[in-house]
Design a protein around this motif. Structure first.
Motif, PDB file in Angstrom:
ATOM      1  N   ARG A 200       0.834  -1.200   0.000  1.00 18.99           N
ATOM      2  CA  ARG A 200       0.000   0.000   0.000  1.00 18.99           C
ATOM      3  C   ARG A 200       0.871   1.253   0.000  1.00 18.99           C
ATOM      4  O   ARG A 200       2.072   1.186   0.223  1.00 18.99           O
ATOM      5  N   LYS A 201       0.225   2.384  -0.212  1.00 15.69           N
ATOM      6  CA  LYS A 201       0.910   3.676  -0.133  1.00 15.69           C
ATOM      7  C   LYS A 201       0.096   4.610   0.759  1.00 15.69           C
ATOM      8  O   LYS A 201      -1.133   4.506   0.842  1.00 15.69           O
ATOM      9  N   LEU A 202       0.801   5.505   1.421  1.00 14.07           N
ATOM     10  CA  LEU A 202       0.152   6.442   2.329  1.00 14.07           C
ATOM     11  C   LEU A 202      -0.666   7.445   1.527  1.00 14.07           C
ATOM     12  O   LEU A 202      -0.135   8.122   0.637  1.00 14.07           O
ATOM     13  N   ALA A 203      -1.948   7.537   1.835  1.00 15.01           N
ATOM     14  CA  ALA A 203      -2.829   8.474   1.136  1.00 15.01           C
ATOM     15  C   ALA A 203      -3.040   9.754   1.939  1.00 15.01           C
ATOM     16  O   ALA A 203      -3.233  10.830   1.364  1.00 15.01           O
ATOM     17  N   GLU A 204      -3.017   9.632   3.271  1.00 18.69           N
ATOM     18  CA  GLU A 204      -3.245  10.803   4.124  1.00 18.69           C
ATOM     19  C   GLU A 204      -2.641  10.541   5.494  1.00 18.69           C
ATOM     20  O   GLU A 204      -2.683   9.409   5.997  1.00 18.69           O
ATOM     21  N   ILE A 205      -2.072  11.582   6.079  1.00 18.10           N
ATOM     22  CA  ILE A 205      -1.605  11.482   7.456  1.00 18.10           C
ATOM     23  C   ILE A 205      -1.983  12.759   8.184  1.00 18.10           C
ATOM     24  O   ILE A 205      -1.849  13.865   7.649  1.00 18.10           O
TER      25      ILE A 205
END
Length: 254
Positions: A200-205
């Protein structure tokens, strides 16, 4: 005068991850660099505050990734202050491709602290009197709302399923003599389950900075799944349970 900082960067190999995408810490570092350049134009850069016995501290930061920049790509980074209150100044960021496509955006809340007392103070008059830009560029993506000082995820029950202990290293310390805000994000990502990192990849933090930490402090990174795609995180002093940072991250498939 009111300034919108615009910087152009071409992604280098060490700013990218194993998939050739720009890594989050590199992006946040560039955002921080552009923010300081913008602050210098306003006369409120790191050195300007230090000369008066003050320092900047990031209180809130929320980043959204719409499309990851990749190795060799040239991006344009825009940043500007949007509002000044008694205790906080708000700043936004936009990351654009060469064709104007919005790749990422972020909003943030900053405060000023006394270097001597290591405590928050009200914004000095020379900051509160800033003229803010009126011609902020608009995008086709829904703008990020002004950040609440108490996001909803802070009130969510937190029973960590993963923990990792770390000691703060020298390279994590910045000019304000505390851990740089980007270092915390690097630690959070490194503590995420390996399967998530590889698939997966980070979409929001979304980050809430609660307290300082310093060289050689002993900290613990904690996390728990909120949903299959969202995780809650904390960084604490394990001996006291005091929060240094609270966060929520959202991940999407590669």
């Amino acid at each position: 005068m009111a300034f919108i900082q615009t910087d152009t960067f071409t992604l280098r190999g060490y700013e990218c991850d194993a998939f050739g995408r720009m890594n989050i810490s590199a992006l946040m570092n560039l955002m921080q660099e552009s923010a300081n350049r913008n602050a210098i134009e306003y006369g409120i850069g790191i050195a300007d505050l230090a000369a008066r016995g003050f320092g900047w501290m990031l209180m809130r930061f929320r980043l959204r990734m719409h499309e990851y920049p990749r190795y060799g790509q040239t991006i344009q980074l825009l940043t500007y202050p949007t509002e000044v209150e008694k205790y906080f100044i708000y700043r936004e960021f936009q990351v654009l491709a060469e064709d104007g496509t919005l790749l990422a955006d972020a909003t943030s809340t900053w405060l000023v602290f006394s270097m001597e007392k290591r405590a928050m103070v009200s914004l000095p008059d020379f900051i509160r009197s800033l003229s803010l830009p009126a011609d902020i560029p608009q995008t086709t993506v829904t703008p990020l709302a002004k950040l609440s000082s108490r996001p909803i995820f802070q009130a969510t029950d937190f029973d960590p399923t993963q923990t990792k202990n770390i000691e703060v290293g020298w390279l994590s310390i910045d000019q304000n003599q505390h851990v740089n805000n980007v270092a915390y994000v690097e630690w959070l990502i490194e503590a995420v389950d390996s399967e998530i990192l590889q698939t997966r990849k980070l979409a929001e933090i979304d980050l809430v900075y609660r307290a300082e930490s310093h060289w050689r402090d002993q900290l613990q990174i904690q996390s728990v799944a909120e949903t299959p795609t969202a995780f809650l995180h904390r960084i604490i002093y394990p001996e006291t349970g005091k929060d240094v940072l609270q966060a929520r991250s959202i991940w999407e498939d590669n």
